[in-house]
Design a protein around this motif. Structure first.
Motif, short mmCIF file in Angstrom:
data_model
loop_
_atom_site.label_atom_id
_atom_site.label_comp_id
_atom_site.label_asym_id
_atom_site.label_seq_id
_atom_site.Cartn_x
_atom_site.Cartn_y
_atom_site.Cartn_z
N PRO A 59 3.77 12.30 -54.53
CA PRO A 59 2.86 11.34 -55.15
C PRO A 59 1.95 12.01 -56.17
N PRO A 60 1.80 11.42 -57.37
CA PRO A 60 0.99 12.04 -58.41
C PRO A 60 -0.45 12.31 -57.98
N ASP A 61 -1.03 11.43 -57.17
CA ASP A 61 -2.41 11.66 -56.72
C ASP A 61 -2.51 12.92 -55.88
N GLU A 62 -1.52 13.16 -55.06
CA GLU A 62 -1.52 14.36 -54.22
C GLU A 62 -1.41 15.61 -55.08
N VAL A 63 -0.57 15.56 -56.11
CA VAL A 63 -0.41 16.70 -57.01
C VAL A 63 -1.74 16.96 -57.73
N LYS A 64 -2.39 15.90 -58.22
CA LYS A 64 -3.67 16.07 -58.92
C LYS A 64 -4.71 16.67 -57.99
N GLN A 65 -4.76 16.21 -56.75
CA GLN A 65 -5.73 16.73 -55.78
C GLN A 65 -5.48 18.21 -55.51
N ILE A 66 -4.23 18.59 -55.37
CA ILE A 66 -3.88 19.98 -55.13
C ILE A 66 -4.28 20.83 -56.33
N GLU A 67 -4.03 20.34 -57.53
CA GLU A 67 -4.40 21.07 -58.75
C GLU A 67 -5.91 21.24 -58.84
N ARG A 68 -6.66 20.16 -58.56
CA ARG A 68 -8.12 20.24 -58.61
C ARG A 68 -8.64 21.24 -57.59
N SER A 69 -8.10 21.18 -56.40
CA SER A 69 -8.52 22.09 -55.34
C SER A 69 -8.22 23.55 -55.71
N ALA A 70 -7.04 23.79 -56.24
CA ALA A 70 -6.67 25.14 -56.65
C ALA A 70 -7.59 25.65 -57.76
N TYR A 71 -7.91 24.78 -58.72
CA TYR A 71 -8.81 25.16 -59.81
C TYR A 71 -10.19 25.50 -59.26
N PHE A 72 -10.71 24.66 -58.37
CA PHE A 72 -12.03 24.89 -57.79
C PHE A 72 -12.06 26.22 -57.03
N ASN A 73 -11.05 26.47 -56.20
CA ASN A 73 -11.00 27.72 -55.44
C ASN A 73 -10.88 28.93 -56.35
N ARG A 74 -10.12 28.79 -57.41
CA ARG A 74 -9.96 29.89 -58.35
C ARG A 74 -11.30 30.22 -59.02
N GLN A 75 -12.02 29.19 -59.44
CA GLN A 75 -13.32 29.39 -60.09
C GLN A 75 -14.31 30.01 -59.11
N LYS A 76 -14.33 29.51 -57.89
CA LYS A 76 -15.25 30.03 -56.87
C LYS A 76 -14.95 31.51 -56.60
N ASN A 77 -13.69 31.85 -56.43
CA ASN A 77 -13.33 33.24 -56.16
C ASN A 77 -13.62 34.13 -57.37
N TYR A 78 -13.34 33.63 -58.56
CA TYR A 78 -13.60 34.39 -59.78
C TYR A 78 -15.09 34.70 -59.89
N ASN A 79 -15.94 33.69 -59.72
CA ASN A 79 -17.37 33.89 -59.85
C ASN A 79 -17.91 34.84 -58.78
N SER A 80 -17.38 34.72 -57.58
CA SER A 80 -17.81 35.60 -56.49
C SER A 80 -17.42 37.05 -56.78
N LEU A 81 -16.19 37.27 -57.19
CA LEU A 81 -15.73 38.62 -57.51
C LEU A 81 -16.51 39.20 -58.69
N ARG A 82 -16.72 38.38 -59.69
CA ARG A 82 -17.46 38.82 -60.88
C ARG A 82 -18.87 39.27 -60.49
N SER A 83 -19.53 38.49 -59.66
CA SER A 83 -20.87 38.83 -59.20
C SER A 83 -20.86 40.13 -58.40
N PHE A 84 -19.88 40.27 -57.52
CA PHE A 84 -19.77 41.48 -56.70
C PHE A 84 -19.57 42.71 -57.59
N ILE A 85 -18.67 42.62 -58.55
CA ILE A 85 -18.40 43.76 -59.43
C ILE A 85 -19.67 44.15 -60.19
#
Length: 126
Positions: A59-85
């Protein structure tokens, strides 16, 4: 004696993998390549086997939700790692991160990194 259909031998055992790859947003072509199947097999068997059709119709809605979730997690991890470094990593840890980055980089990226380092050194010495 009836010869078993190739679908049951080749495609059916990979249905769960097909569902998972489809949920990740991969195209049929990419799924076929990843699972060592032929695109023609997927499109041909899709017409005759509803379970394959269901697996390929995420279902397209499920794909969009997965993409949004992946993007959010990627941003969160990126910002956390960047701050740590920036604030807490040791020289050895920064060196290890840089080594890991260079491991994945192609020659174009390496040239770009060298130019960035050169520019940084010029600014630092100015």
């Amino acid at each position: 004696m009836v010869r078993p259909n190739q679908y049951h031998i080749v495609v059916e055992p990979k249905l769960e993998a097909i569902k998972n790859l489809r949920k990740q947003g991969l195209s049929l072509t990419n799924i076929a390549q990843k699972l060592d199947l032929k695109l023609g097999q997927l499109t041909y068997y899709r017409k005759s086997f509803p379970d394959l059709d269901d697996a390929l119709n995420t279902p397209p809605d499920e794909v969009k939700q997965i993409e949004r979730s992946a993007y959010f997690n990627r941003q969160k991890n990126y910002n956390s790692l960047r701050s740590f470094i920036r604030t807490q990593s040791t020289s050895e840890e920064r060196q290890e991160y840089f080594r890991l980055i260079l491991e994945k980089a192609d020659q174009t990226e390496v040239r770009r990194f060298k130019a960035m380092i050169s520019d940084f050194e010029k600014q630092r010495n100015a």
